[in-house]
Design an enzyme around this catalytic site. Sequence first.
Site, PDB file in Angstrom:
ATOM      1  N   LYS A  25       1.439   4.266  -2.872  1.00  0.00           N
ATOM      2  CA  LYS A  25       1.172   5.692  -2.629  1.00  0.00           C
ATOM      3  C   LYS A  25       2.447   6.511  -2.882  1.00  0.00           C
ATOM      4  CE  LYS A  25      -2.140   7.368  -1.226  1.00  0.00           C
ATOM      5  NZ  LYS A  25      -3.334   7.898  -1.964  1.00  0.00           N
ATOM      6  N   TYR A  62       0.841  -1.214   0.000  1.00  0.00           N
ATOM      7  CA  TYR A  62       0.000   0.000   0.000  1.00  0.00           C
ATOM      8  C   TYR A  62       0.867   1.252   0.000  1.00  0.00           C
ATOM      9  CZ  TYR A  62      -2.545   3.934   2.067  1.00  0.00           C
ATOM     10  OH  TYR A  62      -3.043   5.186   2.320  1.00  0.00           O
TER      11      TYR A  62
HETATM   12  P1  NAD Z   1     -11.485   4.493   1.425  1.00  0.00           P
HETATM   13  O1  NAD Z   1     -10.938   3.141   1.135  1.00  0.00           O
HETATM   14  O2  NAD Z   1     -12.474   4.665   2.531  1.00  0.00           O
HETATM   15  O3  NAD Z   1     -12.168   5.081   0.094  1.00  0.00           O
HETATM   16  C1  NAD Z   1     -11.598   4.969  -1.170  1.00  0.00           C
HETATM   17  C2  NAD Z   1     -12.643   5.384  -2.203  1.00  0.00           C
HETATM   18  O4  NAD Z   1     -12.028   5.340  -3.489  1.00  0.00           O
HETATM   19  C3  NAD Z   1     -13.864   4.458  -2.261  1.00  0.00           C
HETATM   20  O5  NAD Z   1     -15.045   5.218  -2.354  1.00  0.00           O
HETATM   21  C4  NAD Z   1     -13.635   3.662  -3.532  1.00  0.00           C
HETATM   22  O6  NAD Z   1     -14.841   3.221  -4.149  1.00  0.00           O
HETATM   23  C5  NAD Z   1     -12.882   4.657  -4.380  1.00  0.00           C
HETATM   24  N1  NAD Z   1     -12.058   4.000  -5.410  1.00  0.00           N
HETATM   25  C6  NAD Z   1     -11.170   2.983  -5.224  1.00  0.00           C
HETATM   26  N2  NAD Z   1     -10.625   2.634  -6.389  1.00  0.00           N
HETATM   27  C7  NAD Z   1     -11.146   3.458  -7.336  1.00  0.00           C
HETATM   28  C8  NAD Z   1     -10.961   3.583  -8.734  1.00  0.00           C
HETATM   29  N3  NAD Z   1     -10.116   2.785  -9.389  1.00  0.00           N
HETATM   30  N4  NAD Z   1     -11.668   4.531  -9.392  1.00  0.00           N
HETATM   31  C9  NAD Z   1     -12.547   5.336  -8.724  1.00  0.00           C
HETATM   32  N5  NAD Z   1     -12.766   5.247  -7.409  1.00  0.00           N
HETATM   33  C10 NAD Z   1     -12.068   4.317  -6.716  1.00  0.00           C
HETATM   34  O7  NAD Z   1     -10.216   5.420   1.641  1.00  0.00           O
HETATM   35  P2  NAD Z   1      -9.989   6.655   2.652  1.00  0.00           P
HETATM   36  O8  NAD Z   1      -9.594   6.123   3.976  1.00  0.00           O
HETATM   37  O9  NAD Z   1     -11.121   7.579   2.548  1.00  0.00           O
HETATM   38  O10 NAD Z   1      -8.692   7.305   2.004  1.00  0.00           O
HETATM   39  C11 NAD Z   1      -8.812   8.297   0.977  1.00  0.00           C
HETATM   40  C12 NAD Z   1      -7.428   8.716   0.540  1.00  0.00           C
HETATM   41  O11 NAD Z   1      -6.707   9.247   1.653  1.00  0.00           O
HETATM   42  C13 NAD Z   1      -6.573   7.579   0.002  1.00  0.00           C
HETATM   43  O12 NAD Z   1      -5.840   8.058  -1.091  1.00  0.00           O
HETATM   44  C14 NAD Z   1      -5.646   7.215   1.144  1.00  0.00           C
HETATM   45  O13 NAD Z   1      -4.430   6.708   0.667  1.00  0.00           O
HETATM   46  C15 NAD Z   1      -5.471   8.574   1.811  1.00  0.00           C
HETATM   47  N6  NAD Z   1      -5.188   8.559   3.261  1.00  0.00           N
HETATM   48  C16 NAD Z   1      -6.017   7.880   4.115  1.00  0.00           C
HETATM   49  C17 NAD Z   1      -5.764   7.949   5.481  1.00  0.00           C
HETATM   50  C18 NAD Z   1      -6.670   7.255   6.464  1.00  0.00           C
HETATM   51  O14 NAD Z   1      -6.384   7.277   7.667  1.00  0.00           O
HETATM   52  N7  NAD Z   1      -7.790   6.674   6.060  1.00  0.00           N
HETATM   53  C19 NAD Z   1      -4.659   8.657   5.966  1.00  0.00           C
HETATM   54  C20 NAD Z   1      -3.832   9.334   5.049  1.00  0.00           C
HETATM   55  C21 NAD Z   1      -4.122   9.282   3.700  1.00  0.00           C
END
Ligand code: NAD
Length: 339
Positions: free
Chosen positions: A157, A153
Amino acid sequence: MNIIVTGGAGFIGSNFVFYMLKKHPDDRIVCLDCLTYAGNLSTLEPVMGHPNFRFVKDDITDREAVYRLFEEEKPDMVVNFAAESHVDRSIEDPEVFLRTNILGTAVLMDACRKYGITRYHQVSTDEVYGDLPLDRPDLFFTEETPIHTSSPYSSSKASADLLVLAYYRTYGLPVTISRCSNNYGPYHFPEKLIPLMIANALNDKPLPVYGKGENVRDWLYVEDHCKAIDLIIHEGRVGEVYNIGGHNEMTNIDIVKIICKELGKPESLITYVADRKGHDMRYAIDPTKIHNELGWLPETKFADGIKKTIQWYLEHKDWWETIISGEYQNYYEKMYGNR
Ligand code: NAD
Ligand code: TYD
């Protein structure tokens, strides 16, 4: 302003959609999401009829679909949340992480180059910096900390981040990147630590803590993350990376104990299970840059944020019970059945 928000049916993306529609009532928000297991259209129900909101079900790796959407919408900005986001799933099956997180980012940026935008913002993670040792509490991740990833993962990223910076240097694409610590709050998918422990505790099920539960994460309330991104896309400097973190480091076991206490559940539910492969020990963000340049500071204290979050899960049982009653059961059995 017309803004494409990818991944807006997921945890942070949906919170961002709600935040932006409220904060900037004149902006149009177009959510592009292919609704993987982690995307939930019911989450967006409250804004589906909003005159300044449009939902489009498409995949960010589908170049034709993405170009078509840019053709139709002529967006000013793109904020890319769409990703495969769960470390444990990336250990089981890395390929889709490479496709969505790396290739999807490239397709979006190619569309930005072709049609022209004022800003492409990449939502990244502190996990690109790898981890810090538990016995060096003086160390923090700054924007200058070298990329040093641990999981498929975080590697995907980090690869995307490098591509974003390459598109800035090579093509002059006006990009920004934010690298945030662990978020918590409403609409957090129940496979992640905090919602998983809340759901299991409410169902009097074992609370599976990996290893000794000593790993440290720096927890940030999701709305504070949304505010930071809003600031960066409007006032951040192009070509720059901004770290976002809560200065709120906690061990996993302490988090689980707090959840037990808040819900009045016995700590005897805590079950230590086999550790995650390559498990990062500690994440800790130094948010000095975003504070000094943009005046951002986290506003929600963990003690308040966790109470609000637990209350939200108590009041929205339908949302998470529907999720954990479906395909999620197979996932849970696979990941925790023989652990
Ligand atoms: P999540 O898994 O809850 O949501 C991801 C969303 O992206 C979903 O709605 C999914 O349907 C959509 N998606 C996945 N693949 C796709 C594709 N190929 N085309 C279109 N849509 C697609 O993720 P999250 O926790 O909300 O994280 C959002 C972003 O923030 C990510 O990029 C993650 O790396 C980053 N992030 C998350 C955290 C955390 O604590 N959750 C912390 C830092 C950064
Ligand atoms: P997670 O929510 O998956 O976020 P990340 O791995 O991106 O930080 O996990 C947070 C921490 O909680 C991490 O150290 C792994 C641990 N964890 C458990 O102990 N048990 C669990 O069931 C889960 C999902 C995570």
